[in-house]
Design an enzyme around this catalytic site. Structure first.
Site, mmCIF file in Angstrom:
data_model
loop_
_atom_site.group_PDB
_atom_site.id
_atom_site.type_symbol
_atom_site.label_atom_id
_atom_site.label_comp_id
_atom_site.label_asym_id
_atom_site.label_seq_id
_atom_site.Cartn_x
_atom_site.Cartn_y
_atom_site.Cartn_z
ATOM 1 N N CYS B 81 0.814 -1.220 0.000
ATOM 2 C CA CYS B 81 0.000 0.000 0.000
ATOM 3 C C CYS B 81 0.842 1.262 0.000
ATOM 4 C CB CYS B 81 -0.906 0.038 1.219
ATOM 5 S SG CYS B 81 -2.182 -1.200 1.159
ATOM 6 N N CYS B 151 -3.131 9.499 5.763
ATOM 7 C CA CYS B 151 -2.060 9.290 6.746
ATOM 8 C C CYS B 151 -2.604 9.469 8.167
ATOM 9 C CB CYS B 151 -0.908 10.266 6.517
ATOM 10 S SG CYS B 151 -0.075 10.017 4.946
#
Lengths: 387, 328
Positions: B81, B151
């Site tokens: 990822c 994030c």
């Protein structure tokens, strides 16, 4: 802090000699080359000279050069000219590793009833030529294959492919934006029908490109307008930049042997030292057939954007094929087409040199980069297991 | 000024029209629209738009490492990822987090978000920590570029997973059904991101949880989830979702930065948000819009429309010292 610029496949510095040549055309010599008066008309003469110089870079005839605004326009023009002049043919071929200027144009055409073949590459980025030849048919309108890849620097055998295609009479376009000024290009040997160039990749300003169109190639303009470029590209000529691109072409040809030797020497030093000093680092791409100044190295288990930002702190300018820097969530389509594992693709860094790079700069990168990788790896949850 | 704004509108409409025609031609191929969106997305350069705080946490991350005898362990993400985070924490008396450490593989904002998260949870109780949202993490860093919001979501996920680990509870993610195969994102995760962050488009969802950012095969499913989440809200609350004033101001700022400023700047003008007074958005116009009599028209027709459309239909826009108008 001075920048160490090793991102020359992105863009290059304008050569001071080129800058000197073009500056007067922004101030006192601002005439339109199409004008009847000699104030403007004499600029037409300058454009002719620039066309001759640029033609010499690829061993073409001056009339075969059409100036455009950039490499992308050249690519778009070439592809659309080919498909528009052969409206009955609906099959087009390109590779899986093209620049977006070609790749996205083909994807666009794929959604407009064209049947598109994307030729794959192997894990070293080399083209599957047999696959390409097997796909050629009477319905094929155009084949577009880049001369050299912008991310890995891998050079494709354009001359060899051109021999097969010219025998079959299939229009062949090549995007030589990255190759020009770095490797010899001779359109008498490599029988391409159209070839794209971009000025700012070889020390001319941004905003100027050119398309080589072989004499006798069926062509239709992309920008429809005035009579400029013999009706092949409307729009008042970008006089200063055309003159700059001509001068940059002349210098590139003159300096080709020396600069490519120097770039290859420095690139090899950089590559060898980084591979030696950083464990689990891999070169992406066929090192036997590569542009002299380009290397693409993957540092496993670290992420490219993080590396770039830390390099940036030292004034080192490079680029990456990682997801975060490609503007999407997946790493570069070139590295994915090569089957580079994700562990490596996310941590790929491209260094691309120019004639202006020095050995001191290369030594500085060799000194600064390994500790950055080590630092980021020590932060990574995967590194301990892997090492 | 008005002419410029008007021109901007007309141009926008022309572009939309052109795109619509384009879509009509290809109505059999729903993919067209997406690929156009993707192409535009690919052009966006986001790299250096980090706040000073993000950069500082990235260059000097706090609490890097693994606590050997940790009470909570949360691992999320993967190499494939492009980012992954391992969070460990140690509890003291009364479930107070006395130490937290992280290891992160990822970009600058992933590292900064992880570092921020450890700083945020140290010294608070597990209950308090469990209330931390991804937005809190982003705000701690002075904001993250929209494309990097995932994030902060990764940080929140790791925290939840670590807390679930300590409490011996199953992690919610396992119960969902995978929607995005490329990044292994479940319907529950997408639903939650849509609801918590008022996401409206597939692109938003991709920015927050990555779903839909790969092969794009799941775009229809994501659309359905967004539609359902939006419908769920409608019956109980016809107005926009209730926002705190802080959230409202933040959203107004976003809209001004991304939608209004670029239009005004084309004519050398600029706009600044001064205050939010109830439903009144107080702004100050600068540059060539500032002394313009027609700026009232501009305000009413353009800025207010945008703010009402994208923030809340109840808002009105007022200019600071609006009685002093000169003639352009």
């Amino acid at each position: 802090m001075n920048s160490i610029y090793v991102d020359n496949n992105a863009t290059t510095k304008v050569d001071p000699k080129v800058l000197d040549a073009i500056l007067p055309y922004f101030s006192e010599l601002y005439g339109n080359p199409s004008s009847m008066h000699s104030f403007g008309g004499s600029n037409g003469q300058k454009i002719r000279q620039a066309r001759e110089k640029l033609a010499a870079l690829i061993n073409a005839l001056p009339d075969e050069i059409v100036f455009t605004s950039c490499g992308t326009e050249s690519d778009n023009t070439a592809i659309m000219a080919a498909v528009n002049s052969l409206p009955e043919k609906k099959h087009i071929i390109t590779t899986r590793v093209e620049h977006p200027a070609v790749k996205n144009m083909f994807e666009h055409l794929a959604q407009n009833n064209f049947n598109v073949t994307f030729v794959p590459v192997d894990k070293r980025g080399r083209l599957d030529l047999q696959y390409l030849y097997d796909k050629l048919s009477d319905d094929t309108a155009v084949v577009s294959i880049m001369w050299a890849n912008n991310e890995t620097g891998v050079v494709f055998p354009i001359e060899e492919i051109s021999q097969v295609l010219s025998k079959k009479g299939i229009v062949f376009h090549t995007d030589a934006v990255q190759a020009a000024g770095k490797v010899p290009i001779d359109v008498k040997k490599a029988k391409v029908d159209m070839l794209s160039l971009s000025g700012h990749k070889f020390h001319a300003p941004k905003g100027i490109g050119a398309l080589y169109v072989r004499k006798g190639t069926r062509f239709s303009p992309y920008l429809i307008g005035g009579h400029q470029e013999k009706g092949r590209r409307g729009g008042t000529e970008n006089v200063a930049s055309i003159i700059g691109m001509g001068e940059a072409g002349r210098l590139a040809l003159e300096e080709l042997d020396e600069t490519s030797r120097q770039m290859a020497k420095l690139r090899d030093k950089l590559e060898n030292e980084l591979l030696r000093r950083v464990p689990r680092s891999i070169v992406n791409g066929d090192t036997a057939n590569r542009l002299p100044g380009t290397t693409n190295i993957s540092f496993e288990f670290v992420e490219g954007e993080a590396i770039l930002l830390m390099l940036n702190e030292f004034g080192i300018c490079a680029s990456s094929g990682s997801a975060c820097t490609s503007g999407s969530l997946e790493p570069s389509h070139v590295l994915r087409a090569m089957g580079v594992p994700y562990t490596a693709a996310h941590g790929s860094i491209r260094f691309s040199l120019s004639k202006y790079n020095t050995e001191e700069e290369i030594d500085y990168i060799i000194e600064k980069l390994p500790p950055i990788i080590e630092r980021l790896r020590n932060m990574s949850p995967f590194w301990k297991e892997a090492s | 000024m008005w002419q410029v704004v008007n021109r901007y509108f007309l141009l926008g409409q022309a572009v939309l029209k052109a795109l619509n025609i384009f879509y009509c031609f290809d109505s059999d191929h729903a993919v067209v629209k997406r690929s156009v969106v993707k192409t535009i997305r690919g052009e966006r350069k986001i790299m250096w738009e980090y706040t000073g705080k993000v950069k500082e946490h990235f260059m000097n991350p706090r609490n890097v490492g693994v606590i050997e005898d940790a009470d909570g362990i949360g691992e999320v993400g993967s190499l494939a990822c492009g980012d992954a985070l391992k969070l460990t924490f140690k509890l003291g008396e009364e479930e107070k987090i006395i130490d937290a450490q992280f290891q992160t593989f990822g970009c600058a904002s992933a590292i900064a978000s992880s570092s921020a998260l450890t700083e945020m949870i140290k010294g608070i109780t597990l209950d308090e920590a469990s209330k931390i949202t991804n937005d809190d993490i982003a705000q701690y860093l002075g904001g993250l570029p929209k494309e990097k919001m995932h994030c902060s979501v990764m940080g929140r996920d790791a925290l939840e997973k670590a807390i679930a680990f300590y409490r011996g509870e199953p992690y919610e993610k396992a119960e969902g059904e995978i929607v995005c195969e490329c990044f292994g994102v479940t319907d529950l995760e997408i639903q939650r991101a849509v609801q918590e962050n008022q996401l409206l488009s597939i692109e938003d969802v991709t920015d927050y949880v990555k779903a839909g950012g790969g092969c794009e095969n799941c775009h229809d499913k994501i659309s359905t989830i967004i539609d359902q989440a939006t419908e769920d809200k409608r019956p109980e609350n016809k107005k926009a979702p209730a926002m705190t004033n802080i959230q409202k101001i933040r959203l107004i700022e976003d809209v001004i930065d991304s939608e209004i400023k670029p239009a005004l700047k084309k004519d050398g003008g600029d706009i600044e948000l001064i205050d939010l007074d109830g439903d009144a958005v107080i702004v100050k116009l600068r540059g060539s819009c500032a002394n313009c009599k027609t700026s009232q028209v501009t305000l009413k027709n353009f800025i207010e429309t945008k703010i009402r459309e994208l923030v809340s239909p109840d808002l009105i826009v007022k200019e600071e010292n609006s009685d002093e108008f000169n003639i352009c």
